[in-house]
Write an enzyme that holds these catalytic residues in place. Structure first.
Site, PDB file in Angstrom:
ATOM      1  N   HIS A   1      39.789   5.270 -10.651  1.00 40.13           N
ATOM      2  CA  HIS A   1      39.608   6.366 -11.627  1.00 40.13           C
ATOM      3  C   HIS A   1      39.923   5.873 -13.043  1.00 40.13           C
ATOM      4  CE1 HIS A   1      40.770   9.340  -8.206  1.00 40.13           C
ATOM      5  NE2 HIS A   1      39.450   9.295  -8.304  1.00 40.13           N
TER       6      HIS A   1
ATOM      7  N   GLU B   1      33.658  11.095 -17.174  1.00 35.24           N
ATOM      8  CA  GLU B   1      33.463   9.664 -16.931  1.00 35.24           C
ATOM      9  C   GLU B   1      32.085   9.219 -17.405  1.00 35.24           C
ATOM     10  OE1 GLU B   1      35.615   8.714 -12.913  1.00 35.24           O
ATOM     11  OE2 GLU B   1      35.198  10.841 -13.029  1.00 35.24           O
TER      12      GLU B   1
ATOM     13  N   GLY C   1      43.218  19.477 -11.175  1.00 31.92           N
ATOM     14  CA  GLY C   1      43.981  19.427 -12.427  1.00 31.92           C
ATOM     15  C   GLY C   1      43.437  20.381 -13.480  1.00 31.92           C
TER      16      GLY C   1
ATOM     17  N   ASN D   1      25.068   6.303 -10.862  1.00 31.89           N
ATOM     18  CA  ASN D   1      26.201   6.176  -9.944  1.00 31.89           C
ATOM     19  C   ASN D   1      25.613   6.106  -8.539  1.00 31.89           C
ATOM     20  OD1 ASN D   1      28.525   6.357  -8.479  1.00 31.89           O
ATOM     21  ND2 ASN D   1      29.275   8.228  -9.444  1.00 31.89           N
TER      22      ASN D   1
ATOM     23  N   ARG E   1      28.068   2.857 -12.841  1.00 30.26           N
ATOM     24  CA  ARG E   1      29.451   2.972 -12.408  1.00 30.26           C
ATOM     25  C   ARG E   1      29.655   1.983 -11.260  1.00 30.26           C
ATOM     26  NH1 ARG E   1      32.731   8.302 -10.400  1.00 30.26           N
ATOM     27  NH2 ARG E   1      34.695   7.216 -10.294  1.00 30.26           N
TER      28      ARG E   1
ATOM     29  N   ARG F   1      42.754  11.721   2.352  1.00 34.22           N
ATOM     30  CA  ARG F   1      43.530  10.476   2.428  1.00 34.22           C
ATOM     31  C   ARG F   1      45.025  10.776   2.507  1.00 34.22           C
ATOM     32  NH1 ARG F   1      40.481   8.573  -2.521  1.00 34.22           N
ATOM     33  NH2 ARG F   1      38.495   7.792  -1.734  1.00 34.22           N
TER      34      ARG F   1
END
Ligand code: ADP
Length: 402
Positions: free
Chosen positions: A179, A384, A332, A7, A90, A240
């Protein structure tokens, strides 16, 4: 086969080496401050740690050092570079060119390059990572796994913006979503975990991290998602703003004599939880401040909760109902209190949280809904990297991607 997952960011390169025979993590490393003072590689492999502190000029040098660390005779993970069967990268933005992961060739690199205007920060860095691996590991196949690919099944009614159609045709202005690898993994894993047939299940996935996005996954296919042409759209995030009337940009630019780029930079980097609270972009700090009565932290947290709830309601409308709601990523997976607030009052829709199960459900695959809840609510830690590794293995061995 051993697969290396890369990544690459503009000044960093994260990597993992996975033995696909049993999906065992063999090594995990980070090269930081590439091209700037204080460059450093840190790697952990089988209880051993390697730290290289030396100038690292570019991504090619970073990859060379990564291979040196991975093949270190004492503290490395493999004897020779040739043991690494393939590299999975990625890649942020695949535009409309990629609906799934692909083996990288010149054409694929051209398409990633062509999407630089849509992913100006990430795609050039991702390309540098790919080209560095090609140079340092000649002959080893490279695979690209795109953050946008899973969302390519969205219908036009979900991906188009209400601006003249010619902007879609000419400039590819549309919702892409991000995502995707995470939404794909957790929606699939949730069905496996619950023993449900993915092809018959309506899932809402809530990926809540520093960047947050929601997705509606109907029978295994993404039909809507909250992030847009860039990751700025959707719920309020760490820094953001999330969705807002675009006229805000014009209004601030005109009043404060800022360019559109400057305002958007502010919307990306100084807004969200940080901008509203004035304290931090980190949910743990927001929680602590809100719990001790800080009003702006309370508002920031309420904005996030309210935003998630609106998407859950609207995605249930999009799919004519919902069978499973999944929580994943940093907030989460860890934020039991937030999950409770998000899910409160959804009994009318058949979704009822179990308070204790929710508290016990942090950081592991767990059902957090009440036994009599029609809608299953689950925590699924995202992974991921394993998706990138599995896709890479499928592509290099010619097996279909699941
Ligand atoms: P990224 O998007 O960078 O991958 P993560 O998925 O790691 O981010 O999520 C980072 C977010 O998760 C931060 O806002 C952090 O505060 C939050 N987080 C981590 N642990 C907890 C916790 N115990 N309670 C609430 N939020 C948490």
């Amino acid at each position: 086969m051993k697969i290396l997952i890369v990544n690459a960011g503009s000044s960093s390169l994260k990597y993992q080496l996975v033995d696909m025979d049993g999906e065992k993590l063999m090594a995990k490393g980070l090269v930081e401050r590439i091209g700037i003072e204080g460059s450093k590689l840190t790697q952990k492999a089988g209880g051993e740690q390697i730290v290289f502190e030396q100038p690292i000029k570019d991504h090619t040098e970073a990859c060379t050092l990564m291979i040196k660390a991975l093949t270190d005779p004492e503290k490395g993970a493999v004897k020779e570079m040739s043991e690494i069967g393939a590299v999975g990268h990625r890649v942020l933005h695949g535009g409309e060119a990629f609906t799934a992961s692909v083996l990288i060739n010149e054409e694929v690199k051209d398409a990633i390059r062509a999407n630089i205007p849509l992913g100006p920060l990430h795609n050039p860095a991702n390309l540098m990572g790919i080209e560095a691996c090609e140079k340092v590991m000649p002959g080893t196949p490279n695979v690209a796994v795109f953050d946008t690919a899973f969302h390519q099944t969205m219908p036009p009614k979900a991906f188009l913006y209400g601006v003249p159609y010619e902007y879609y045709e000419r400039l590819h202005v549309r919702r892409y979503g991000f995502h995707g690898t995470s939404h794909r993994y957790v929606s699939k894993r949730a069905c496996e975990f619950l023993g449900l047939d993915r092809a018959k299940t309506r899932v809402i996935t809530c990926h809540l991290g520093n960047g947050s996005s929601m997705a509606a996954v109907d029978c295994g296919k993404c039909v809507d998602t909250s992030m847009g042409i860039t990751p700025l759209e959707g719920v309020i995030m760490g820094t953001r703003s999330g969705s807002m009337d675009p006229a805000v940009v014009q209004y601030i630019a005109n009043n404060d004599h800022m360019t559109v780029d400057e305002v958007l930079n502010m919307c990306n980097k100084k807004s969200g939880l940080l901008g509203i609270s004035g304290l931090s972009s980190d949910m743990r700090d927001i929680d602590a401040a809100a719990d001790s009565g800080n009003e702006r932290a309370i508002i920031a947290r309420d904005m996030l909760i309210s935003g998630i709830r609106k998407y859950i309601g609207s995605y249930a409308a999009v799919m004519n109902g919902v069978d499973v709601i999944v929580f994943t990523a940093g907030i989460g997976e860890n934020g039991a209190e937030l999950r409770e607030k998000v899910m409160s009052g959804f009994e009318y829709m058949g979704a009822k949280l179990d308070r204790q199960k929710n508290i016990d459900g942090n950081r592991k695959e767990s059902v957090i809904s009440a036994d009599d809840s029609k809608v299953k609510i689950v925590v699924i830690p995202t992974d991921e990297e394993i998706v990138i590794a599995r896709d890479t293995l499928c592509i290099v061995t010619g097996k279909p991607i699941e």
